[in-house]
Scaffold this motif. Structure first.
Motif, PDB file in Angstrom:
ATOM      1  N   ALA A 161      -1.259   6.239 -11.019  1.00 21.20           N
ATOM      2  CA  ALA A 161       0.183   6.460 -10.925  1.00 21.20           C
ATOM      3  C   ALA A 161       0.570   6.862  -9.503  1.00 21.20           C
ATOM      4  N   ARG A 162      -0.186   7.763  -8.926  1.00 20.15           N
ATOM      5  CA  ARG A 162       0.126   8.224  -7.577  1.00 20.15           C
ATOM      6  C   ARG A 162      -0.055   7.108  -6.550  1.00 20.15           C
ATOM      7  N   GLU A 163      -1.053   6.270  -6.767  1.00 24.28           N
ATOM      8  CA  GLU A 163      -1.239   5.126  -5.858  1.00 24.28           C
ATOM      9  C   GLU A 163      -0.036   4.202  -5.911  1.00 24.28           C
ATOM     10  N   LEU A 164       0.423   3.874  -7.122  1.00 21.56           N
ATOM     11  CA  LEU A 164       1.574   2.987  -7.273  1.00 21.56           C
ATOM     12  C   LEU A 164       2.832   3.571  -6.648  1.00 21.56           C
ATOM     13  N   LEU A 165       2.937   4.896  -6.674  1.00 23.45           N
ATOM     14  CA  LEU A 165       4.147   5.563  -6.191  1.00 23.45           C
ATOM     15  C   LEU A 165       4.043   5.971  -4.729  1.00 23.45           C
ATOM     16  N   GLY A 166       2.924   5.658  -4.091  1.00 27.07           N
ATOM     17  CA  GLY A 166       2.761   5.997  -2.678  1.00 27.07           C
ATOM     18  C   GLY A 166       2.531   7.468  -2.427  1.00 27.07           C
ATOM     19  N   LEU A 167       1.912   8.145  -3.372  1.00 22.81           N
ATOM     20  CA  LEU A 167       1.658   9.583  -3.266  1.00 22.81           C
ATOM     21  C   LEU A 167       0.188   9.839  -2.963  1.00 22.81           C
ATOM     22  N   ALA A 168      -0.099  11.033  -2.509  1.00 20.93           N
ATOM     23  CA  ALA A 168      -1.477  11.433  -2.246  1.00 20.93           C
ATOM     24  C   ALA A 168      -2.254  11.494  -3.556  1.00 20.93           C
ATOM     25  N   PRO A 169      -3.586  11.369  -3.508  1.00 24.81           N
ATOM     26  CA  PRO A 169      -4.386  11.486  -4.736  1.00 24.81           C
ATOM     27  C   PRO A 169      -4.122  12.814  -5.424  1.00 24.81           C
ATOM     28  N   PRO A 170      -4.402  12.904  -6.719  1.00 26.90           N
ATOM     29  CA  PRO A 170      -4.131  14.159  -7.439  1.00 26.90           C
ATOM     30  C   PRO A 170      -4.928  15.312  -6.866  1.00 26.90           C
ATOM     31  N   PRO A 171      -4.339  16.485  -6.824  1.00 24.22           N
ATOM     32  CA  PRO A 171      -5.046  17.658  -6.302  1.00 24.22           C
ATOM     33  C   PRO A 171      -6.156  18.098  -7.249  1.00 24.22           C
ATOM     34  N   GLU A 172      -7.031  18.924  -6.750  1.00 24.49           N
ATOM     35  CA  GLU A 172      -8.073  19.494  -7.596  1.00 24.49           C
ATOM     36  C   GLU A 172      -7.443  20.407  -8.644  1.00 24.49           C
ATOM     37  N   GLY A 173      -8.163  20.628  -9.716  1.00 25.82           N
ATOM     38  CA  GLY A 173      -7.652  21.517 -10.757  1.00 25.82           C
ATOM     39  C   GLY A 173      -6.933  20.757 -11.852  1.00 25.82           C
ATOM     40  N   ASP A 174      -6.384  21.508 -12.778  1.00 21.82           N
ATOM     41  CA  ASP A 174      -5.716  20.920 -13.929  1.00 21.82           C
ATOM     42  C   ASP A 174      -4.386  20.283 -13.533  1.00 21.82           C
ATOM     43  N   LEU A 175      -4.013  19.254 -14.278  1.00 27.30           N
ATOM     44  CA  LEU A 175      -2.803  18.492 -13.990  1.00 27.30           C
ATOM     45  C   LEU A 175      -1.902  18.462 -15.220  1.00 27.30           C
ATOM     46  N   ALA A 176      -0.644  18.124 -15.002  1.00 27.75           N
ATOM     47  CA  ALA A 176       0.305  18.015 -16.113  1.00 27.75           C
ATOM     48  C   ALA A 176      -0.014  16.792 -16.964  1.00 27.75           C
ATOM     49  N   ASP A 177       0.220  16.910 -18.249  1.00 26.73           N
ATOM     50  CA  ASP A 177       0.057  15.791 -19.170  1.00 26.73           C
ATOM     51  C   ASP A 177       1.424  15.339 -19.651  1.00 26.73           C
ATOM     52  N   THR A 201       4.666  -0.577  -2.666  1.00 23.25           N
ATOM     53  CA  THR A 201       3.526  -1.491  -2.619  1.00 23.25           C
ATOM     54  C   THR A 201       3.811  -2.781  -1.858  1.00 23.25           C
ATOM     55  N   GLY A 202       5.085  -3.123  -1.693  1.00 22.52           N
ATOM     56  CA  GLY A 202       5.422  -4.368  -1.019  1.00 22.52           C
ATOM     57  C   GLY A 202       5.157  -5.600  -1.865  1.00 22.52           C
ATOM     58  N   MET A 203       4.998  -5.426  -3.172  1.00 21.33           N
ATOM     59  CA  MET A 203       4.777  -6.561  -4.066  1.00 21.33           C
ATOM     60  C   MET A 203       5.602  -6.385  -5.328  1.00 21.33           C
ATOM     61  N   ARG A 204       5.690  -7.454  -6.105  1.00 21.94           N
ATOM     62  CA  ARG A 204       6.419  -7.358  -7.358  1.00 21.94           C
ATOM     63  C   ARG A 204       5.760  -6.283  -8.224  1.00 21.94           C
ATOM     64  N   TRP A 205       6.584  -5.479  -8.899  1.00 24.06           N
ATOM     65  CA  TRP A 205       6.042  -4.339  -9.626  1.00 24.06           C
ATOM     66  C   TRP A 205       5.088  -4.764 -10.728  1.00 24.06           C
ATOM     67  N   THR A 206       5.358  -5.908 -11.370  1.00 23.75           N
ATOM     68  CA  THR A 206       4.479  -6.359 -12.435  1.00 23.75           C
ATOM     69  C   THR A 206       3.073  -6.651 -11.908  1.00 23.75           C
ATOM     70  N   THR A 207       2.982  -7.203 -10.714  1.00 20.85           N
ATOM     71  CA  THR A 207       1.674  -7.463 -10.110  1.00 20.85           C
ATOM     72  C   THR A 207       1.000  -6.159  -9.712  1.00 20.85           C
ATOM     73  N   VAL A 225       8.896  11.131 -12.300  1.00 20.54           N
ATOM     74  CA  VAL A 225       9.964  12.112 -12.481  1.00 20.54           C
ATOM     75  C   VAL A 225       9.644  13.406 -11.737  1.00 20.54           C
ATOM     76  N   ASP A 226       8.407  13.867 -11.846  1.00 21.76           N
ATOM     77  CA  ASP A 226       8.045  15.151 -11.238  1.00 21.76           C
ATOM     78  C   ASP A 226       7.853  15.063  -9.735  1.00 21.76           C
ATOM     79  N   GLU A 227       7.129  14.046  -9.277  1.00 22.72           N
ATOM     80  CA  GLU A 227       6.704  14.007  -7.881  1.00 22.72           C
ATOM     81  C   GLU A 227       7.654  13.248  -6.961  1.00 22.72           C
ATOM     82  N   VAL A 228       8.410  12.309  -7.501  1.00 24.27           N
ATOM     83  CA  VAL A 228       9.339  11.527  -6.676  1.00 24.27           C
ATOM     84  C   VAL A 228      10.770  12.026  -6.846  1.00 24.27           C
TER      85      VAL A 228
END
Length: 302
Positions: A161-177, A201-207, A225-228
């Motif tokens: 998800a973070r890759e698709l949204l252009g965000l940094a990899p998830p931090p260490e520790g527990d994450l939201a579900d 991504t510079g490409m069609r979202w479906t791809t 919703v949370d990060e962007v």
């Protein structure tokens, strides 16, 4: 699906022939537990359309899955795999394709909220958009620290998800579900989400989505919703469903225990189709539970 007006709620269900009887039960519950203006959109493979046609009516629309896939997507013969000609490798697994379809149909809906319900769910109480409002605002399921080291797959979904949204990899520790049953999305948010993916991504979202090997559409929505968008004021940490998601069969007494031990405000029952629970057992347990709810309601009115 453009009606010129924005309705409150629609229901979206991807399905296929092996789940036909489950989907019939779900559709019946949607017709009974939602308002007459709510439409149930059922999306199935082309070859399964004839088997589902009998469900079509003024409130139920049966769609061919190809309506929501770009022309570059081709079904591989004999297996639940697709090939995206825009990016032929790796092939697109059926599970990923289904998630692309969910995003695509919700983005087209002219409603305030889209309720995602799989075929193995049944509504047990009346459901409206207000069922998901908190202080007048549409809420989102978010369980802080819900992804711990016991859920490595969920962490991988965070990463994609973070890759698709252009965000940094998830931090260490527990994450939201954000994985929940039932799941409510706001179509306006989904439209912004897919625009953001294409910009990033510079490409069609479906791809961009289809090339993922590990992906969760619910995790993508929540991270967006949370990060962007900066988070939501209205969130809830308790699922509004009675859920058995493990791929382990339950017998009738076990299902009864599950249902009877749940809080009295749940909106649906989800017993995973992959659990292998016999249809007759499932139906008996749910009907008994509905009868109990009806008896309790009548007693309260006396």
């Amino acid at each position: 699906m453009n009606s010129g007006t924005v309705a409150d709620l629609a229901v979206v269900t991807p399905s296929y022939l092996p789940d036909l009887e489950l989907c019939e039960d779900l559709n019946r519950s949607v017709m009974e537990m939602t308002a007459t203006e709510v439409t149930h959109h059922i999306i199935v493979p082309a070859k399964d359309l004839p088997a589902f046609r009998h469900l079509a009516n003024g409130r139920t629309q049966i769609h061919d899955v190809r309506e929501f896939l770009p022309r570059t997507f081709f079904k591989a013969p004999g297996v639940n795999v697709w090939v995206n000609a825009a990016r032929p490798w790796p092939p697109v697994r059926g599970w990923i394709t289904q998630q692309v379809v969910k995003l695509a149909i919700v983005a087209r809906l002219d409603v305030q909220g889209a309720l995602l319900l799989d075929s193995d769910s049944v509504l047990i109480r009346p459901v409206t958009l207000d069922s998901f409002r908190i202080n007048g605002r549409i809420g989102m399921y978010r369980l802080p620290a819900g992804v711990d080291r016991s859920l490595p797959g969920h962490r991988l979904w965070h990463g994609s998800a973070r890759e698709l949204l252009g965000l940094a990899p998830p931090p260490e520790g527990d994450l939201a579900d954000y994985i929940c049953w039932p799941c409510l999305w706001e179509p306006a948010v989904v439209r912004g989400l897919i625009d953001h993916i294409e910009e990033t991504t510079g490409m069609r979202w479906t791809t961009a989505v289809a090339r993922q090997l590990r992906f969760s559409e619910m995790m993508l929505y929540g991270v967006y919703v949370d990060e962007v968008l900066g988070g939501k004021d209205a969130t809830f940490t308790q699922m509004q469903g009675i859920v058995h998601s493990d791929e382990v069969a339950l017998n009738l007494p076990q299902i009864r225990d599950l249902l009877n031990s749940a809080p009295g405000n749940k909106l649906l029952v989800m017993l995973s189709a992959k659990a292998g629970i016999p249809l007759a057992t499932r139906r008996q347990a749910i009907q008994e539970f509905l009868d109990q709810l009806s008896d309790t309601s009548r007693t309260a009115e006396q």
